[in-house]
Design a protein around this motif. Sequence first.
Motif, PDB file in Angstrom:
ATOM      1  N   ALA A 180       0.843  -1.199   0.000  1.00 34.72           N
ATOM      2  CA  ALA A 180       0.000   0.000   0.000  1.00 34.72           C
ATOM      3  C   ALA A 180       0.881   1.253   0.000  1.00 34.72           C
ATOM      4  CB  ALA A 180      -0.918  -0.006   1.222  1.00 34.72           C
ATOM      5  N   THR A 181       1.963   1.210   0.753  1.00 38.33           N
ATOM      6  CA  THR A 181       2.878   2.360   0.793  1.00 38.33           C
ATOM      7  C   THR A 181       3.552   2.559  -0.554  1.00 38.33           C
ATOM      8  OG1 THR A 181       3.332   1.616   3.018  1.00 38.33           O
ATOM      9  CG2 THR A 181       4.692   3.401   2.223  1.00 38.33           C
ATOM     10  N   LEU A 182       3.914   1.441  -1.203  1.00 36.60           N
ATOM     11  CA  LEU A 182       4.545   1.544  -2.533  1.00 36.60           C
ATOM     12  C   LEU A 182       3.557   2.145  -3.529  1.00 36.60           C
ATOM     13  CD1 LEU A 182       6.382  -1.921  -2.661  1.00 36.60           C
ATOM     14  CD2 LEU A 182       7.389   0.341  -2.247  1.00 36.60           C
ATOM     15  N   PHE A 183       2.302   1.713  -3.426  1.00 36.53           N
ATOM     16  CA  PHE A 183       1.252   2.233  -4.311  1.00 36.53           C
ATOM     17  C   PHE A 183       1.093   3.743  -4.080  1.00 36.53           C
ATOM     18  CE2 PHE A 183      -3.061   3.023  -5.794  1.00 36.53           C
ATOM     19  CZ  PHE A 183      -3.114   2.264  -6.939  1.00 36.53           C
ATOM     20  N   PHE A 184       1.135   4.132  -2.813  1.00 37.56           N
ATOM     21  CA  PHE A 184       1.036   5.559  -2.486  1.00 37.56           C
ATOM     22  C   PHE A 184       2.198   6.341  -3.123  1.00 37.56           C
ATOM     23  CE2 PHE A 184       2.556   8.977   0.333  1.00 37.56           C
ATOM     24  CZ  PHE A 184       1.523   9.875   0.119  1.00 37.56           C
ATOM     25  N   GLN A 185       3.386   5.761  -3.056  1.00 38.67           N
ATOM     26  CA  GLN A 185       4.549   6.447  -3.648  1.00 38.67           C
ATOM     27  C   GLN A 185       4.356   6.659  -5.144  1.00 38.67           C
ATOM     28  OE1 GLN A 185       8.622   5.251  -2.650  1.00 38.67           O
ATOM     29  NE2 GLN A 185       7.786   4.071  -0.972  1.00 38.67           N
ATOM     30  N   LEU A 186       3.809   5.633  -5.803  1.00 41.67           N
ATOM     31  CA  LEU A 186       3.573   5.740  -7.243  1.00 41.67           C
ATOM     32  C   LEU A 186       2.570   6.852  -7.545  1.00 41.67           C
ATOM     33  CD1 LEU A 186       3.724   4.713 -10.189  1.00 41.67           C
ATOM     34  CD2 LEU A 186       1.918   3.106  -9.607  1.00 41.67           C
ATOM     35  N   ILE A 187       1.462   6.850  -6.809  1.00 43.55           N
ATOM     36  CA  ILE A 187       0.422   7.858  -7.059  1.00 43.55           C
ATOM     37  C   ILE A 187       0.970   9.260  -6.774  1.00 43.55           C
ATOM     38  CG2 ILE A 187      -1.887   8.669  -6.334  1.00 43.55           C
ATOM     39  CD1 ILE A 187      -1.852   6.077  -8.099  1.00 43.55           C
ATOM     40  N   SER A 188       1.790   9.378  -5.731  1.00 43.30           N
ATOM     41  CA  SER A 188       2.390  10.684  -5.422  1.00 43.30           C
ATOM     42  C   SER A 188       3.302  11.135  -6.547  1.00 43.30           C
ATOM     43  CB  SER A 188       3.236  10.621  -4.146  1.00 43.30           C
ATOM     44  OG  SER A 188       2.442  10.247  -3.096  1.00 43.30           O
ATOM     45  N   LYS A 189       4.049  10.190  -7.079  1.00 33.19           N
ATOM     46  CA  LYS A 189       5.001  10.519  -8.137  1.00 33.19           C
ATOM     47  C   LYS A 189       4.264  11.014  -9.395  1.00 33.19           C
ATOM     48  CE  LYS A 189       9.477   9.638  -9.333  1.00 33.19           C
ATOM     49  NZ  LYS A 189      10.568  10.122  -8.510  1.00 33.19           N
ATOM     50  N   ARG A 190       3.125  10.400  -9.676  1.00 28.60           N
ATOM     51  CA  ARG A 190       2.383  10.798 -10.880  1.00 28.60           C
ATOM     52  C   ARG A 190       1.456  11.994 -10.647  1.00 28.60           C
ATOM     53  NH1 ARG A 190       2.637   7.933 -15.478  1.00 28.60           N
ATOM     54  NH2 ARG A 190       0.679   8.800 -16.245  1.00 28.60           N
ATOM     55  N   TYR A 191       1.259  12.342  -9.398  1.00 29.10           N
ATOM     56  CA  TYR A 191       0.317  13.419  -9.069  1.00 29.10           C
ATOM     57  C   TYR A 191       0.671  14.705  -9.822  1.00 29.10           C
ATOM     58  CZ  TYR A 191      -1.976  16.993  -6.247  1.00 29.10           C
ATOM     59  OH  TYR A 191      -2.713  18.076  -5.833  1.00 29.10           O
ATOM     60  N   GLU A 192      -0.258  15.210 -10.562  1.00 32.75           N
ATOM     61  CA  GLU A 192      -0.097  16.417 -11.391  1.00 32.75           C
ATOM     62  C   GLU A 192       0.997  16.282 -12.449  1.00 32.75           C
ATOM     63  OE1 GLU A 192      -0.017  19.800  -8.667  1.00 32.75           O
ATOM     64  OE2 GLU A 192      -2.202  19.844  -8.708  1.00 32.75           O
ATOM     65  N   GLN A 193       1.447  15.050 -12.685  1.00 35.87           N
ATOM     66  CA  GLN A 193       2.467  14.813 -13.722  1.00 35.87           C
ATOM     67  C   GLN A 193       1.886  14.040 -14.895  1.00 35.87           C
ATOM     68  OE1 GLN A 193       5.672  15.838 -13.489  1.00 35.87           O
ATOM     69  NE2 GLN A 193       5.277  16.753 -11.502  1.00 35.87           N
ATOM     70  N   GLY A 194       1.041  13.064 -14.574  1.00 32.21           N
ATOM     71  CA  GLY A 194       0.509  12.210 -15.636  1.00 32.21           C
ATOM     72  C   GLY A 194      -0.791  11.557 -15.201  1.00 32.21           C
ATOM     73  N   SER A 195      -1.639  11.263 -16.190  1.00 35.59           N
ATOM     74  CA  SER A 195      -2.974  10.736 -15.883  1.00 35.59           C
ATOM     75  C   SER A 195      -2.947   9.256 -15.495  1.00 35.59           C
ATOM     76  CB  SER A 195      -3.879  10.886 -17.103  1.00 35.59           C
ATOM     77  OG  SER A 195      -4.045  12.241 -17.416  1.00 35.59           O
ATOM     78  N   VAL A 196      -3.895   8.911 -14.649  1.00 38.50           N
ATOM     79  CA  VAL A 196      -4.080   7.517 -14.245  1.00 38.50           C
ATOM     80  C   VAL A 196      -5.555   7.177 -14.463  1.00 38.50           C
ATOM     81  CG1 VAL A 196      -3.828   5.838 -12.378  1.00 38.50           C
ATOM     82  CG2 VAL A 196      -2.425   7.900 -12.360  1.00 38.50           C
ATOM     83  N   ILE A 197      -5.818   6.008 -15.001  1.00 35.14           N
ATOM     84  CA  ILE A 197      -7.199   5.501 -15.003  1.00 35.14           C
ATOM     85  C   ILE A 197      -7.218   4.336 -14.027  1.00 35.14           C
ATOM     86  CG2 ILE A 197      -9.051   4.387 -16.328  1.00 35.14           C
ATOM     87  CD1 ILE A 197      -8.098   5.700 -18.831  1.00 35.14           C
ATOM     88  N   ILE A 198      -8.142   4.374 -13.083  1.00 34.55           N
ATOM     89  CA  ILE A 198      -8.256   3.264 -12.124  1.00 34.55           C
ATOM     90  C   ILE A 198      -9.665   2.696 -12.203  1.00 34.55           C
ATOM     91  CG2 ILE A 198      -8.298   2.662  -9.663  1.00 34.55           C
ATOM     92  CD1 ILE A 198      -6.003   4.462  -9.177  1.00 34.55           C
ATOM     93  N   THR A 199      -9.765   1.387 -12.242  1.00 38.26           N
ATOM     94  CA  THR A 199     -11.081   0.766 -12.120  1.00 38.26           C
ATOM     95  C   THR A 199     -11.125   0.034 -10.782  1.00 38.26           C
ATOM     96  OG1 THR A 199     -10.763  -1.495 -12.939  1.00 38.26           O
ATOM     97  CG2 THR A 199     -10.942   0.240 -14.612  1.00 38.26           C
TER      98      THR A 199
END
Length: 246
Positions: A180-199
């Motif tokens: 979960a922490t690794l996932f958070f790091q990824l989302i933080s890294k992409r935040y305002e940098q690139g789009s994510v689609i999550i289902t």
Amino acid sequence: MTTFEQIDTHLKMLSLHQMREIYRNEAENAAKTKLSYQEFLLRLLEQQVVSKIDRSINRSIQLACFPIIKRLEEFDFSYQPQIDEKLIRELSTLNFLDEPKNILLLGPPGVGKTHLAIAIGIKGCQARKRVRFYTAEQLTQDLAASEISGNLQKILVSLSRIDLLIIDELGYLELSKKTATLFFQLISKRYEQGSVIITSNKPFEEWGQIFQDDVVAAAILDRLLHHCHTFFIQGKSYRMKQIFKN
Ligand code: ADP
Ligand code: MG
């Protein structure tokens, strides 16, 4: 060697395969229809360019690792009237990648979440964007493995360079606190940098359970939702429609 054979050899050496395939026919047609030299050359070049673009789109579809190809044109919006068709069509123009905005597709199984995510991803590939599809399970496994092998930063950087990251089926499996922490790091890294689609099949209230930590879940949601189009799809399963039809 005949002139044709010499041309053939040169085109082969230059890897102009499409021109090589069509050259003889085009030359005969050009002679019959009295095309100018320039028009003839233009025809050959145009077809070579089209073939190059097709190959590059196919390559980016391959690199995206979609589990299956689904297109927007195959999606029956009348079966899922809750989905804002106009907005999905607007998103398929990919303007959201420039902002960048995220897309969350939430709802029970079979309502078309993965179909729509892939269909938008394919549009991205057609526009020559870098797209990558993961299931949440695969992604978190890759992140965990890269941390063990000391490559976490490398994979985070490479994931942050992708134009559109698709994460499918978040919530089917609970993540460990570590992942979960690794996932958070990824989302933080992409935040305002690139789009994510999550289902996800889980409503936001249950995301604390997915990540086994309400604080981490809130931090992830905070970043995802800041610039985001969220679709709550409550309709019937399309799989059921298919089962009952047969
Ligand atoms: P989910 O990810 O929400 O569980 P999927 O996107 O995998 O659902 O959809 C299940 C199957 O039904 C897929 O084969 C998908 O292509 C198809 N499907 C779902 N909704 C529609 C729709 N509205 N029109 C056409 N096909 C659909
Ligand atoms: Mg799905």
